[in-house]
Design a protein around this motif. Structure first.
Motif, PDB file in Angstrom:
ATOM      1  N   ALA A  33     -65.898 -89.173 -90.786  1.00 38.96           N
ATOM      2  CA  ALA A  33     -64.873 -88.389 -91.476  1.00 38.96           C
ATOM      3  C   ALA A  33     -65.364 -86.987 -91.833  1.00 38.96           C
ATOM      4  O   ALA A  33     -64.612 -86.206 -92.425  1.00 38.96           O
ATOM      5  CB  ALA A  33     -64.417 -89.123 -92.734  1.00 38.96           C
ATOM      6  N   GLY A  34     -66.626 -86.674 -91.502  1.00 41.10           N
ATOM      7  CA  GLY A  34     -67.118 -85.320 -91.694  1.00 41.10           C
ATOM      8  C   GLY A  34     -68.104 -85.120 -92.822  1.00 41.10           C
ATOM      9  O   GLY A  34     -68.581 -84.004 -93.044  1.00 41.10           O
ATOM     10  N   GLU A  35     -68.458 -86.190 -93.567  1.00 40.98           N
ATOM     11  CA  GLU A  35     -69.405 -86.038 -94.671  1.00 40.98           C
ATOM     12  C   GLU A  35     -70.834 -85.949 -94.145  1.00 40.98           C
ATOM     13  O   GLU A  35     -71.175 -86.531 -93.108  1.00 40.98           O
ATOM     14  CB  GLU A  35     -69.285 -87.216 -95.642  1.00 40.98           C
ATOM     15  N   ALA A  36     -71.669 -85.243 -94.871  1.00 44.35           N
ATOM     16  CA  ALA A  36     -73.077 -85.107 -94.512  1.00 44.35           C
ATOM     17  C   ALA A  36     -73.865 -86.322 -94.990  1.00 44.35           C
ATOM     18  O   ALA A  36     -73.615 -86.835 -96.092  1.00 44.35           O
ATOM     19  CB  ALA A  36     -73.662 -83.845 -95.114  1.00 44.35           C
ATOM     20  N   LEU A  37     -74.813 -86.759 -94.192  1.00 46.82           N
ATOM     21  CA  LEU A  37     -75.593 -87.947 -94.552  1.00 46.82           C
ATOM     22  C   LEU A  37     -76.334 -87.740 -95.862  1.00 46.82           C
ATOM     23  O   LEU A  37     -76.379 -88.646 -96.704  1.00 46.82           O
ATOM     24  CB  LEU A  37     -76.587 -88.278 -93.435  1.00 46.82           C
ATOM     25  N   GLN A  38     -76.894 -86.550 -96.071  1.00 47.10           N
ATOM     26  CA  GLN A  38     -77.683 -86.320 -97.273  1.00 47.10           C
ATOM     27  C   GLN A  38     -76.837 -86.483 -98.531  1.00 47.10           C
ATOM     28  O   GLN A  38     -77.285 -87.053 -99.526  1.00 47.10           O
ATOM     29  CB  GLN A  38     -78.314 -84.931 -97.227  1.00 47.10           C
TER      30      GLN A  38
END
Length: 268
Positions: free
Chosen positions: A129-134
């Motif tokens: 969905a576009g969120e960053a892993l960090q």
């Protein structure tokens, strides 16, 4: 009586199977002794859980997931139960069943693996969905304080010896690392960037591989339930061959006790 009970009153309706003594046995719509008679046991077990069939290479890898964590060491928490059952002259069924039951311990065992699978699925969906892993890792640590599948109480900073073996088996079977296994290793790197030296343990890998085969977290849990079992009967047998009670005996004088001092029992 509730409507649910009324709805299910009468003959049991099932899609899983049935036994017709003297005639046949049906396993998920297939004749067990005709259609499935040549199926590998692990393949049958996975088919019973998922309703899907797996390639010979995938089946070999599923076998290896069990084989590589079959440790006949009675010091391990679940094997110790099997050994003590043998020492107490309990039955093998009770000893092994109890050892399997404690295998899903909340600190180490199948409860953390189930949580690891759940997090991998949630993290993967959020990244799609576009969120960053960090950012996902930071939020998860804030909510739950830890991410299961990373670190190992007995060897926190060392590579889990089962992981190189299972990766080599994947290469041997020509099975590429799927998105969940790749994500599992990316999480390890992400934790390191946050100053958390927690190498991935077998729990993170052992759920990522079935997830990449299409298992759900619950199906991973059910598939992995017996995976420690091969190491349990040796522990039970060896303990049963010793004198009764001679497995892990411990004198009271060997205990360091710092509680209340010795006192006499007084009946009121």
């Amino acid at each position: 009586m509730s409507n649910a009970l009324l709805d299910y009153e009468g003959p049991l309706r099932t899609r899983m199977g049935a036994c017709f003594p003297g005639e046949r046995a049906v396993f998920r719509g297939h004749d067990l002794h005709a259609d499935l008679k040549d199926m590998d046991w692990i393949a049958l077990y996975a088919f019973g859980i998922t309703g899907r069939r797996f390639s010979p290479q995938q089946t070999a890898l599923l076998h290896a997931l069990w084989t590589y964590t079959s440790y006949p060491d009675p010091r391990l928490w679940n094997n110790r139960v099997a050994a003590l059952a043998g020492s107490a002259r309990s039955t093998g069924a009770l000893g092994v069943a109890a050892a399997i039951a404690v295998s899903e311990a909340s600190i180490y065992g199948w409860q953390p693996e189930f949580a690891a699978a759940d997090f991998l699925v949630r993290a993967h969906q959020r990244m799609l969905a576009g969120e960053a892993l960090q950012a996902i890792l930071e939020q998860e640590l804030q909510l739950h304080k830890r991410i299961l599948g990373y670190g190992r109480p007995v060897a926190t900073l060392q590579v889990d010896e089962r992981i190189p073996a299972i990766l080599a088996r994947m290469e041997h079977e020509h099975i590429a690392q799927g998105p969940y296994l790749q994500l599992a290793f990316e999480i390890e790197k992400g934790l390191a960037r946050m100053g958390r030296q927690l190498p991935i343990n077998y729990g993170g890998v052992v759920v990522a591989i079935p997830l990449d085969m299409g298992f759900s977290p619950r199906e991973c849990y059910l598939f992995l339930l017996p995976s420690f079992m091969a190491g349990m009967p040796p522990c039970y047998l060896e303990a049963s061959q010793r004198p009764e009670g001679a497995t892990f005996p411990l004198r009271c004088s060997q205990l360091r006790y710092e509680g209340p001092a010795w006192r006499l029992w007084q009946q009121e």
